[in-house]
Design a protein around this motif. Sequence first.
Motif, PDB file in Angstrom:
ATOM      1  N   CYS A 325      69.979  -5.659  85.180  1.00 29.66           N
ATOM      2  CA  CYS A 325      68.746  -4.827  84.870  1.00 29.66           C
ATOM      3  C   CYS A 325      69.221  -3.480  84.618  1.00 29.66           C
ATOM      4  O   CYS A 325      69.929  -2.699  85.411  1.00 29.66           O
ATOM      5  CB  CYS A 325      67.770  -4.797  86.111  1.00 29.66           C
ATOM      6  N   ASP A 327      67.608  -0.887  84.544  1.00 33.88           N
ATOM      7  CA  ASP A 327      67.038   0.015  85.418  1.00 33.88           C
ATOM      8  C   ASP A 327      67.496   0.241  86.970  1.00 33.88           C
ATOM      9  O   ASP A 327      67.597   1.240  87.263  1.00 33.88           O
ATOM     10  CB  ASP A 327      65.354  -0.058  85.678  1.00 33.88           C
ATOM     11  N   CYS A 328      67.604  -0.867  87.734  1.00 33.52           N
ATOM     12  CA  CYS A 328      68.355  -0.499  88.738  1.00 33.52           C
ATOM     13  C   CYS A 328      69.561  -1.361  88.943  1.00 33.52           C
ATOM     14  O   CYS A 328      70.178  -1.234  90.146  1.00 33.52           O
ATOM     15  CB  CYS A 328      67.108  -1.418  89.963  1.00 33.52           C
ATOM     16  N   CYS A 343      62.314  -7.836  85.983  1.00 37.02           N
ATOM     17  CA  CYS A 343      63.153  -7.511  87.226  1.00 37.02           C
ATOM     18  C   CYS A 343      61.854  -7.314  88.368  1.00 37.02           C
ATOM     19  O   CYS A 343      61.082  -6.809  88.064  1.00 37.02           O
ATOM     20  CB  CYS A 343      63.961  -6.165  86.925  1.00 37.02           C
ATOM     21  N   CYS A 345      62.196  -4.868  90.540  1.00 34.45           N
ATOM     22  CA  CYS A 345      61.923  -3.604  90.506  1.00 34.45           C
ATOM     23  C   CYS A 345      60.793  -3.049  89.629  1.00 34.45           C
ATOM     24  O   CYS A 345      60.323  -1.845  89.482  1.00 34.45           O
ATOM     25  CB  CYS A 345      63.147  -2.674  90.058  1.00 34.45           C
ATOM     26  N   CYS A 347      60.763  -3.508  86.222  1.00 32.28           N
ATOM     27  CA  CYS A 347      61.233  -3.073  84.748  1.00 32.28           C
ATOM     28  C   CYS A 347      61.049  -4.407  84.102  1.00 32.28           C
ATOM     29  O   CYS A 347      61.130  -5.633  84.355  1.00 32.28           O
ATOM     30  CB  CYS A 347      62.838  -2.999  84.758  1.00 32.28           C
TER      31      CYS A 347
HETATM   32 ZN    ZN Z   1      65.472  -3.873  88.268  1.00 29.65          ZN
END
Ligand code: ZN
Length: 393
Positions: A325, A327-328, A343, A345, A347
């Motif tokens: 991912c 983003d995270c 995801c 999170c 995303c």
């Molecule tokens: Zn993520």
Amino acid sequence: MLVLEYKVKGRRQQYQAIDEAIRTTQFIRNKAIRYWIDAPREAKINRIALNNYSTALRKEFKFVEELNSMACQAATERAWSAIDRFYGNCKSKKPGKKGFPRFQKDNRSVEYKTSGWSIHPTKKRVTFTDKKGIGELKLLGKWDIYTYPVKSIKRVRLVGKADGYYCQFAVDIEVKTEQRTGDGELGLDVGLEFFYSDSNGHHEENPRFLKKAEKAIKHAQRQIYKKEKGKNQRRKARQRYARKHLKVNRQRNEHSKRLGRCVCKANALVAYEDLNVRGMVKNHCLAKSINDVGWGLFRHWLEYFAGKFNTTVVAVNPRFTSQKCSDCGAIVKKSLSTRTHKCSCGCDLQRDVNAAINILNRGIARDGQSRSNATGVGTSTLLGATLAEQVLT
Ligand SMILES: [Zn+2]
């Protein structure tokens, strides 16, 4: 090194003389390889020894003597670069085949250095002055070769292609750096669905030149076998077929060049996957599509324009770039057919865009390290080096 290419115009006997010079080049190159293979181990054949061997060949064969002596040396240098590459691969313990030098059967070019030719001071004409009898050729093209000092022309190469003969001049001048229009940072993800997807969410469409021309190419191929063997008609059908392939190659090249230029012009940093294209191409099912996408070519132009625009290009390890991912950092498993990245999170991205962002992040991290020991990516030798390669293949 700047390379200017012209199509040449001459009479039929002149073209035959070019063919003869090309055959001689191949003969010398292959003789040099044979000489290296047969030499006793303690003889230590190097570049100079091969150069001397070209002199010996000139004494032995009249048709070798007819070719300009520096062109003969250029031919043994080709042999040497094949040998040297093999040695290099052995030394660096390259996995798999080491590329033992092979005898060439399909050479298409002859290379002169700084003698054996002259350029008309104002008209676009080049004259080959050795005993091969090529004589004066007219140069068709938009460049003005005579505006460059003759001293700066280091190599002159005649190349036979499917649609005629070409003359390439390698001019030793500084390639000017151009002004960049932006300082962006871009990550590129290659796929089969799109030519590439970038970290800004843009998808570049695949042109698929081969697929579009496939029908016409197959038709041209069938026509060859319909004509009787050894007949003129068959030869002509084969030429038509080769010209169709040449056209696809040119389209691909132009497309890659245009994209590579755009990307480097607008960005200060470009990160892309370090895909082993050759390894991938070996996978038979994917081979045709990947070849068609022409990623290797694109990469070549990226590196070339990086030098021109002073853009840093970084090849990064592609592992997990599509699973991670952006983003995270969590790993989100997906199969090849899953086209989105979702995801926990929050995303939510198109699959390739997520990968492109990961590639960019990796490129930024890598760039910090590489800048300390090298400024960008060295590309000054790229053009000359790859041209020699092109001629060989
Ligand atoms: Zn993520």
